[in-house]
Structures are given as C-alpha cells and as structure tokens.
Design an enzyme around this catalytic site. Structure first.
Site, PDB file in Angstrom:
ATOM      1  CG  ASP A 332       1.362  59.538  24.122  1.00 10.60           C
ATOM      2  OD1 ASP A 332       1.685  59.845  25.210  1.00 10.60           O
ATOM      3  OD2 ASP A 332       2.166  58.549  23.939  1.00 10.60           O
ATOM      4  CD  GLU A 361       4.863  62.927  25.990  1.00 13.37           C
ATOM      5  OE1 GLU A 361       5.102  62.620  27.024  1.00 13.37           O
ATOM      6  OE2 GLU A 361       4.481  62.358  25.307  1.00 13.37           O
TER       7      GLU A 361
END
Length: 622
Positions: A332, A361
């Site tokens: 993330d 990400e």
C-alpha cells in the site's frame, strides 16, 4: 462510617502494594516477543528479536545454542524495549533457544523456537499467466458469524462504514466459485489485526502486524486457507502497509523509541505530493511532508529511517511468507515511506524468495511517473527493486475509453486512440509485462455504472483487459455488475456480495440468484477467463498493435510461435468494415479466425472484416 472504613482498608492495601513492589523490583518480566518464532536455513542469517517488558532494557540477555551467536544487544531511549540481533549459522538445527535475561540477582528465561522449513509450497509469485481477484474480506462472505463482534465493535450491515462480518471462512467456502470463474490468484485487502474503536473494516490501520484480525479468523486459519488454495491451484497475495499503523497500536501508548513515529507531538497531514519523490527540483520541505505526514489522524506515520523499525517491518513480511507461504505482496502507498528502506525491503524479500512478486501501489496519472518506480528503470538512478507496478494511467484512460463517444471517424481525441497511446508508451517501462492492469479496485469508483443500459462497455473493456499486456486484476463483484461511485463514499464501492450472508434476499454465488443481465456478464467473463488460461499467445506472447486513427477501432495481436490472437475493438456507433491488408504482418497466411466468445468462424469478405458497432472480436487465427 464511610471515613473509618476507608482508613481501615487503604492503609493495609497500601502497605501490601509497597511490599509487593519491593519484592518484584528486581524481577524480569517479558510481555511480548516479536517475531515469536523463526526458521533455520534462511538466506539472511541475521535475526532481530524485539523484546518488550517493564524495564527489560536493564537486563542482560545471553544464550547458548549450537549455531546461534548473539551479535548485538541494542537499547533505545525507552527502557521497556530491547532489540536482540543474533546470527543463525547455515547448519543450525531446529529447536528451542533458551534466551536468559538477567537483571541483578533476578533472571527470566524465554524459550525461543527455531523451526525447520518443512513447507515448500507457495511463494510462487504471480505473472502474466495469472488473473488476480481482489477481495475486501469484510464484504465478501460471512462464513463464521461467531467471530463477528469483538471488543465492543459490532457488526452493523446498515452502516456502509462499519464492520459487516465477512471473514476467511467465507472466502474458504467460496473457493470453488472463484476457481470456476477462472481466476488463478486471490489478493486480500489487509487481514491483520485492526483493533480500532470504529472497526477499521478495510484493514489499513494495523494494530498487530503479526496477528490476523480475530473477526477474520486466526493465524492458523489463514495458514490453512493458503494451503487449501494452493491445493486447488490458487495463489495468494497479501496486502501490506509499511507507511503507517493504527492509532490504537500498542506502540502509540509506549513507543519503542522517540523517533519511531514521524511528527509524534503535532499532527502533520501528508500533502500527497507524490511527484516530489522523483522531482529533481522538489523542495526538501515538500518532500518531507509527503514522507513524514500522516494519512489521517487515525493512522500514525511510521519512521522507517529508524533502523530497528526498518528491520522489524522487513522481517514481518518475510515471516508471513514463510509462515503462510503466500505467493505475493501488494504494498500500500508505496511512494510514501522512506525510499531507501522500501528498496532494501524489496531486495531482501526477492533474495530470500526469487520467484516471489511484489506489486507497489504507485498511484500516478502518467506512464513515465509509474515506470520510474519499476525495478531497473533507466529513468531512476536509484534502483527501487520493485518488480511490479500498478498501471493507474491505463485505468484512468479505460474509464472513459469505452464510452459512447459519438466520434464515428476516430481521431487522436477518441477513446480508442487514447488507450493505444498509453500502451504505446511502454518503452518507458523496464519490463512492460510486470505491470498490474485493472479497471477498478477498492479505492476507485467501480467501472460498472448504474446507467449502463447494456453490456457493450463491459464486454469491450474486459475483452481488452484480458488480452492486452500485463497482469490483470479484477475487483470482486465485477462479474455480477456491482456498482458504486467514489463520490458516494468508500463503503459504497465495497458493498457486501449478495448471498455471502445467511438470510440475504438473493444469492449471486448461484445462477438462480443472479438476474438475466448479471448472468450474461458473469458467463461472458467466465468464458474469457477460462479461455485465457489456455492461450499462451495472450499470456506470454508479443503484443503488436495498430493506431486507431481512422475508424475508432483498436486492432492488436498477441503472437507466440505459430499462435496468433487478433483483437478488434470497435468503439464507434456503427459497423466498421476493416481492410485486412493493413494487418498482414500479423495475419500472415491465416485465412480466418474463431471468435473465442461466440465460437463463430470469421473469414474476410473481399479482403474485409466487419466489426459490429460497439462490438469486439477476439480471434484465434487459423
């Protein structure tokens, strides 16, 4: 009477407390050890053990075990933490390492387990032959209602931002459904403990990095689930977060060090200026706010420049790989933590597990910005070691590319041309195959829309996604046309899967529980997914495409050896007769092709193939 009773009780209790305090003053108490166990035979021979307990730093640790050497005992400004670094020789045998903590004339022994690496399954990584199915566990299926409520945070399905009760058991009961659809890999949004006051159903406010949230299940259940999935031929990708933790993490009440958290004394919001991570002209203050600012007040920003925290996080991901034998990690907010740390993490994981894959990400709007983050990029002088990046530019373009544009003749403004243009910039990537492609996910508005009166947009988009380059990912519920706009709130794009809860009005896990339109979409996607598994030209072949500058029809081929798949996407509102002479460098001696969706044989008529308005062909040439 009240005052007399108070005096009578308080003084004896106070005396007892003081005598107990004196008795235990020299005692050694260990409250927590992380990681709780490790393995012999790892490539990295150094292990960090974080020990927590009252004044544990005043103790002196020692251990005697064949092959285990105590390298360093590190203390911080907090006396309740001790960091022990040991070296485990290659020939060390599994067993119990007795670590003795001595403080004055008091001591405590902790029996640390070194395990054998008996499980060789998993850790396979994921690649272009895979298609990932992204699941938000709280919203997929509730297989065990007994674990719904915990510590005063209860299930409330009427509230889109509350816990809804989905769990690992719910996923386990629907594995055959996922496999039959045609997926090869399941990506789980975070499943680690989020013991937050408001539930944190999404999983991104971790309060225990080594524990599965009990509302999802246990560590053992997660490990058993991955074993079952591997036995069924499915891979597992685990979501991880290194940028921040949850405000309710025990670290926040007793920080391991003063610099464990960025901006610990005053709230500083990150500026989300992700370009400053690569911008050669970025002001230091701007970059510092990006890296050290908090996402939200409930998610403290971790300082990976602290060497003990950096090693802790790296070991945590390796622990989960070895413990549960997961196949991949999605990281993330990849640009937000310290860059040098993230590069070190990627490198150390890949050294330990060469077949593994990590996707970061990297949320940017242009291909060059995404490409900068990929391992070995010529654009970046400091190697990120990040193998796979997320193709957000393609996502943003695809959202509009399949609309009814009304542009009959096509131009550089047409949707198909813009799609082509994104793909044409793959020269920026070190490896265009290691790109995660997707139409939506848990953070974006759903690709399907309420006002889609037919499946033209759906069918064209997934014909494209599953035949272009990269590693496709599809968000749960897409196959049954689930909708939800980002503007309506995150809870609306993470709705419950119908039939995942006992008593649901419909059960979309079964054909009878789906509408006619849902079944049409489901069957179309299933046919494509199952076919994709069998076609090497699409999964590993070369991509050759043609600019859609005349007809708003995007034509491209996937070629491997003597196998060729020709894809034709007509985004215009009228039938388009294409002169096949333009495509002879990929069609060669082929005389026609079978459409993989309808099974129809498509043969040129007077040298032309007519593609229906808003239609598509996926032709296996023969």
């Amino acid at each position: 009477m009240y005052k007399t009773c108070t005096k009578t009780l308080v003084f004896p209790l106070l005396a007892l407390f003081l005598s107990c305090q004196a008795f235990f003053a020299g005692a050694v108490t260990i409250s927590r050890v992380e990681p709780s166990s490790w393995w012999v035979g790892m490539k990295n021979k150094t292990l960090q053990v974080m020990v927590y307990g009252p004044n544990i730093a005043k103790s002196v640790p020692t251990c005697k075990y064949p092959g285990v050497t105590l390298k360093e005992v590190a203390r911080t400004d907090n006396p309740n933490y001790l960091f022990i670094y040991v070296e485990i020789a290659a020939n060390t045998k599994p067993g119990t390492v007795a670590i003795r903590f001595t403080q004055g004339n008091q001591s405590q022994t902790y029996n640390y387990q070194l395990k054998a690496r008996t499980d060789k399954s998993g850790a396979l990584g994921f690649n272009t032959s895979d298609v990932l199915y992204l699941i938000t566990p709280d919203r997929f299926a509730n297989g065990n209602p007994a674990n719904d409520n915990w510590d005063g945070v209860n299930v409330d399905r009427s509230n889109p931002d509350a816990r809804h009760g989905g769990d690992l058991s719910g996923v386990s009961k629907n594995l055959d459904f996922i496999k039959d659809l045609g997926f090869t890999t399941v990506w789980f949004n975070p499943v680690q403990e989020n013991k937050m006051p408001r539930g944190s159903y999404h999983g991104y406010a971790i309060t225990d990095f080594y524990k599965i949230d009990p509302r999802f299940g246990s560590n053992e259940e997660f490990r058993d689930l991955t074993k079952t999935m591997h036995a069924k031929g499915l891979k597992v990708v685990m979501d991880m977060i290194f940028n921040h933790c949850g405000l309710a993490h025990p670290w926040m009440t007793d920080k391991p060090a003063k610099d464990w958290i960025n901006n610990p004394d005053i709230y500083v919001q990150t500026n989300h200026a992700k370009l400053t991570a690569m911008d050669p002209y970025a002001a230091k203050k701007e970059r510092d706010i990006l890296l050290d600012g908090w996402f939200v007040p409930d998610m403290p920003d971790l300082n990976q420049r602290n060497r003990h925290l950096a090693t802790y996080l790296i070991q945590n991901s390796i622990w989960w790989i070895e413990y549960a034998r997961i196949d991949g990690i999605r990281q993330d907010t990849h640009p937000y933590p310290d860059y040098a740390f993230m590069a070190r993490w990627c490198k150390e994981v890949m050294v330990e597990y060469p077949n593994f894959n990590i996707v970061g990400e990297v949320w940017y709007g242009k291909p060059g910005e995404v490409a900068w983050w990929q391992h070995g990029s010529a654009l970046n002088k400091n190697n990120s070691y990040l193998k796979t990046v997320m193709d957000f530019p393609l996502t943003f373009t695809a959202e509009k590319a399949f609309e009814k544009t009304g542009n009959e003749r096509g131009s550089e403004a047409s949707g198909m041309y813009q799609l082509y243009e994104v793909i044409a910039q793959d020269f920026l990537y070190e490896n265009p195959n290691n790109i995660l492609t997707f139409l939506d996910n848990h953070d974006t508005g759903r690709f399907n829309r309420k006002d889609d009166d037919n499946l033209d947009r759906f069918k064209q988009a997934f014909a494209f996604l599953l035949t272009t380059r990269g590693i496709p990912q599809i968000y749960y519920g897409t196959e049954i046309l689930m909708v939800g706009a980002k503007s309506e709130g995150d809870g609306q794009i993470r709705k419950d899967y119908p039939g995942g809860w006992e008593g649901d009005k419909s059960n979309a896990f079964t054909p009878d529980g789906r509408t006619e339109k849902q079944n049409e979409a489901f069957n179309y996607l299933r046919r494509l997914l199952q076919w994709r598994k069998t076609n090497e030209a699409v999964t590993t072949g070369k991509l050759i495409h043609y600019a859609p500058h005349e007809s708003n029809v995007y034509v491209y081929a996937r070629v491997k050896g003597n196998k060729t798949v020709l894809v034709m996407l007509n985004a215009s509102g009228r039938d388009q007769a294409l002169d096949m002479d333009r495509f002879t460098d990929v069609t060669a001696n082929f005389t026609g092709g079978r459409d993989v969706i309808t099974g129809k044989q498509i043969t040129p008529d007077q040298g032309k193939v007519t593609v229906p308005a808003r239609g598509q062909y996926i032709l296996e040439l023969n």
